[in-house]
Design an enzyme around this catalytic site. Structure first.
Site, mmCIF file in Angstrom:
data_model
loop_
_atom_site.group_PDB
_atom_site.id
_atom_site.type_symbol
_atom_site.label_atom_id
_atom_site.label_comp_id
_atom_site.label_asym_id
_atom_site.label_seq_id
_atom_site.Cartn_x
_atom_site.Cartn_y
_atom_site.Cartn_z
ATOM 1 N N GLY A 31 -4.733 7.115 -1.858
ATOM 2 C CA GLY A 31 -5.525 5.539 -2.512
ATOM 3 C C GLY A 31 -4.495 4.572 -3.694
ATOM 4 O O GLY A 31 -3.637 4.310 -2.967
ATOM 5 N N TYR A 32 -5.291 3.393 -4.166
ATOM 6 C CA TYR A 32 -4.837 2.567 -4.608
ATOM 7 C C TYR A 32 -4.733 1.722 -3.963
ATOM 8 O O TYR A 32 -3.639 1.363 -4.025
ATOM 9 C CB TYR A 32 -3.957 3.227 -5.355
ATOM 10 C CG TYR A 32 -3.644 1.940 -6.966
ATOM 11 C CD1 TYR A 32 -4.713 1.821 -7.696
ATOM 12 C CD2 TYR A 32 -2.905 1.076 -6.836
ATOM 13 C CE1 TYR A 32 -4.818 1.542 -9.332
ATOM 14 C CE2 TYR A 32 -2.904 0.081 -7.994
ATOM 15 C CZ TYR A 32 -3.648 -0.314 -8.942
ATOM 16 O OH TYR A 32 -4.225 -0.789 -9.903
ATOM 17 N N GLY A 36 -1.492 -3.057 2.771
ATOM 18 C CA GLY A 36 -0.571 -2.611 4.038
ATOM 19 C C GLY A 36 -1.916 -0.873 4.554
ATOM 20 O O GLY A 36 -1.813 -0.474 5.670
ATOM 21 N N HIS A 37 -2.434 -0.608 3.566
ATOM 22 C CA HIS A 37 -3.513 1.179 4.163
ATOM 23 C C HIS A 37 -4.535 0.082 4.812
ATOM 24 O O HIS A 37 -4.626 0.516 6.024
ATOM 25 C CB HIS A 37 -4.539 1.357 3.246
ATOM 26 C CG HIS A 37 -3.328 2.371 2.194
ATOM 27 N ND1 HIS A 37 -2.710 1.087 0.753
ATOM 28 C CD2 HIS A 37 -2.532 3.519 1.641
ATOM 29 C CE1 HIS A 37 -2.142 2.192 0.070
ATOM 30 N NE2 HIS A 37 -1.440 3.296 1.014
ATOM 31 N N GLN A 61 3.993 17.376 -2.909
ATOM 32 C CA GLN A 61 4.748 16.544 -2.436
ATOM 33 C C GLN A 61 5.451 16.319 -3.899
ATOM 34 O O GLN A 61 5.959 14.738 -3.334
ATOM 35 C CB GLN A 61 3.904 15.247 -1.028
ATOM 36 C CG GLN A 61 3.479 14.727 -2.212
ATOM 37 C CD GLN A 61 2.658 13.807 -0.688
ATOM 38 O OE1 GLN A 61 1.719 13.915 0.248
ATOM 39 N NE2 GLN A 61 2.847 12.091 -1.087
ATOM 40 N N SER A 185 3.304 -1.243 -2.352
ATOM 41 C CA SER A 185 3.137 -0.058 -2.352
ATOM 42 C C SER A 185 1.837 -0.140 -3.377
ATOM 43 O O SER A 185 1.944 -0.973 -4.690
ATOM 44 C CB SER A 185 4.121 0.130 -2.518
ATOM 45 O OG SER A 185 4.513 1.368 -2.893
ATOM 46 N N SER A 186 1.599 0.928 -3.358
ATOM 47 C CA SER A 186 0.683 1.332 -4.113
ATOM 48 C C SER A 186 1.787 1.599 -5.971
ATOM 49 O O SER A 186 1.260 1.229 -7.454
ATOM 50 C CB SER A 186 -0.294 2.581 -4.387
ATOM 51 O OG SER A 186 -0.069 2.922 -3.500
HETATM 52 P P1 AMP Z 1 0.644 6.484 0.782
HETATM 53 O O1 AMP Z 1 -0.789 5.987 0.351
HETATM 54 O O2 AMP Z 1 0.979 5.474 0.200
HETATM 55 O O3 AMP Z 1 0.490 7.719 0.620
HETATM 56 O O4 AMP Z 1 -0.138 5.584 1.887
HETATM 57 C C1 AMP Z 1 -0.344 5.755 2.880
HETATM 58 C C2 AMP Z 1 -0.378 5.075 4.528
HETATM 59 O O5 AMP Z 1 -0.169 4.076 4.009
HETATM 60 C C3 AMP Z 1 1.189 5.577 4.890
HETATM 61 O O6 AMP Z 1 0.910 5.607 6.208
HETATM 62 C C4 AMP Z 1 1.585 4.874 4.477
HETATM 63 O O7 AMP Z 1 2.878 4.320 5.219
HETATM 64 C C5 AMP Z 1 0.776 3.401 4.878
HETATM 65 N N1 AMP Z 1 1.233 2.047 3.849
HETATM 66 C C6 AMP Z 1 1.730 2.604 2.683
HETATM 67 N N2 AMP Z 1 2.369 0.626 2.424
HETATM 68 C C7 AMP Z 1 2.192 0.562 3.851
HETATM 69 C C8 AMP Z 1 2.855 -1.148 3.968
HETATM 70 N N3 AMP Z 1 2.785 -1.742 2.746
HETATM 71 N N4 AMP Z 1 3.173 -1.252 5.528
HETATM 72 C C9 AMP Z 1 2.374 -0.652 6.109
HETATM 73 N N5 AMP Z 1 1.238 0.430 6.124
HETATM 74 C C10 AMP Z 1 1.593 1.215 4.909
#
Ligand code: AMP
Length: 280
Positions: A31-32, A36-37, A61, A185-186
């Site tokens: 979330g957030y 990227g997401h 995790q 990044s979140s």
């Molecule tokens: P997270 O919410 O941080 O666990 O990320 C969820 C998914 O989004 C994971 O597969 C991350 O690798 C991907 N993700 C997060 N940030 C980025 C980004 N800047 N570019 C591409 N994928 C991202």
């Protein structure tokens, strides 16, 4: 778009879709949500009849001293972003829905999970593998989408799917960056104005590494130059900078074949990661 909190509701919906012969793409997230997401969701939208996004800050995790409690959450914003991409279902369970009191089964991996982020975060990938396996079992997607931003995680998931014969296609998606280069990044939300500027040292150093790797094949030399560059930023503290094989995550001496140069760097209290793939 539906938002559901229980495993049963996901299963009912998935059963209906499967009866109609529809394909399903899954995007697991904490979330957030940001661009990227969104790029993962768009890739899923293109290649699947139905798209499921899971939003779950997975306690398993996070280490005991990590940022589980502070991790940013904003379901309304996330739902709007998902709706905009045409997501069909958000799965947003409470921790109790995913982990019963007497939960005691884990998916773990040796080797790939021991270096890089695994050194500083020893239980992290066990939590990731376990929750991703659970999400795969709940959603039973045809395709699942992960970002290269978490390069080691992507390699770990690919290996888990291969080793455990999971019938799911893993799709890796490129790193999405802010205009000035910082990987989205979140956790960027933790950064103060000054730290946000200092955080640019990561992407700048990744760019330096990419440039050096065009002519220098000695991994140690490239890594040393990158570390030196990071040390020019007073607010930065290196966790690791390493060159590894892109599949095995084993350290490499020579930048031959498919490699990844990856780093984790603290900016103040915030630990940020970045990486690049080198193909020679
Ligand atoms: P997270 O919410 O941080 O666990 O990320 C969820 C998914 O989004 C994971 O597969 C991350 O690798 C991907 N993700 C997060 N940030 C980025 C980004 N800047 N570019 C591409 N994928 C991202």
């Amino acid at each position: 778009m539906k938002i559901v909190e229980t495993i049963e509701e996901v299963r009912e919906q998935v059963k209906e879709w499967k009866k109609q012969g529809l394909s399903i793409g899954l995007v697991p997230t904490m979330g957030y949500l940001h661009e990227g997401h969104r790029s993962l969701m768009e890739a899923a939208r293109k290649n699947n009849d139905k798209v499921v996004v899971s939003i779950f800050v997975n306690p398993m995790q996070f280490g005991p001293t990590e940022d589980l409690a502070e991790y940013p959450r904003d379901l309304d914003h996330d739902a709007a972003l998902c709706e905009g991409v045409g997501v069909d279902l958000i799965f947003h369970p409470e921790p109790e829905e995913m982990y019963m009191d007497d939960f005691c089964s884990f998916v773990d991996m040796t080797g790939l999970t021991e270096g890089l982020c695994g050194k500083t975060r020893p239980i992290h990938f066990r939590g990731v593998c376990t929750v991703v396996t659970k999400l795969f079992n709940i959603v039973t997607p045809d395709n699942a989408y992960f970002g290269q931003k978490d390069g080691q995680q992507l390699a770990v998931i690919r290996r888990m799917v291969r080793d455990l014969n999971m019938d799911i296609e893993i799709v890796g998606c490129p790193i999405i960056r802010e205009e000035d280069g910082l990987a989205k990044s979140s956790r960027n939300t933790y950064l103060s104005g000054e730290e946000r500027k200092a955080a640019l040292i990561l992407s700048k150093t990744i760019a330096l590494g990419e440039e050096l790797a065009k002519t220098e094949k000695d991994a140690a030399k490239v890594v040393a130059a990158m570390k030196e560059n990071i040390e020019t930023e007073p607010m930065a503290k290196i966790d690791y900078v390493e060159a590894v094989d892109a599949l095995s995550m084993e350290p490499v001496e020579t930048l031959d074949g498919d490699c990844m140069i990856a780093m984790a760097v603290y900016i103040g209290k915030t630990r940020l990661i970045d990486n690049t793939l080198i193909h020679n």
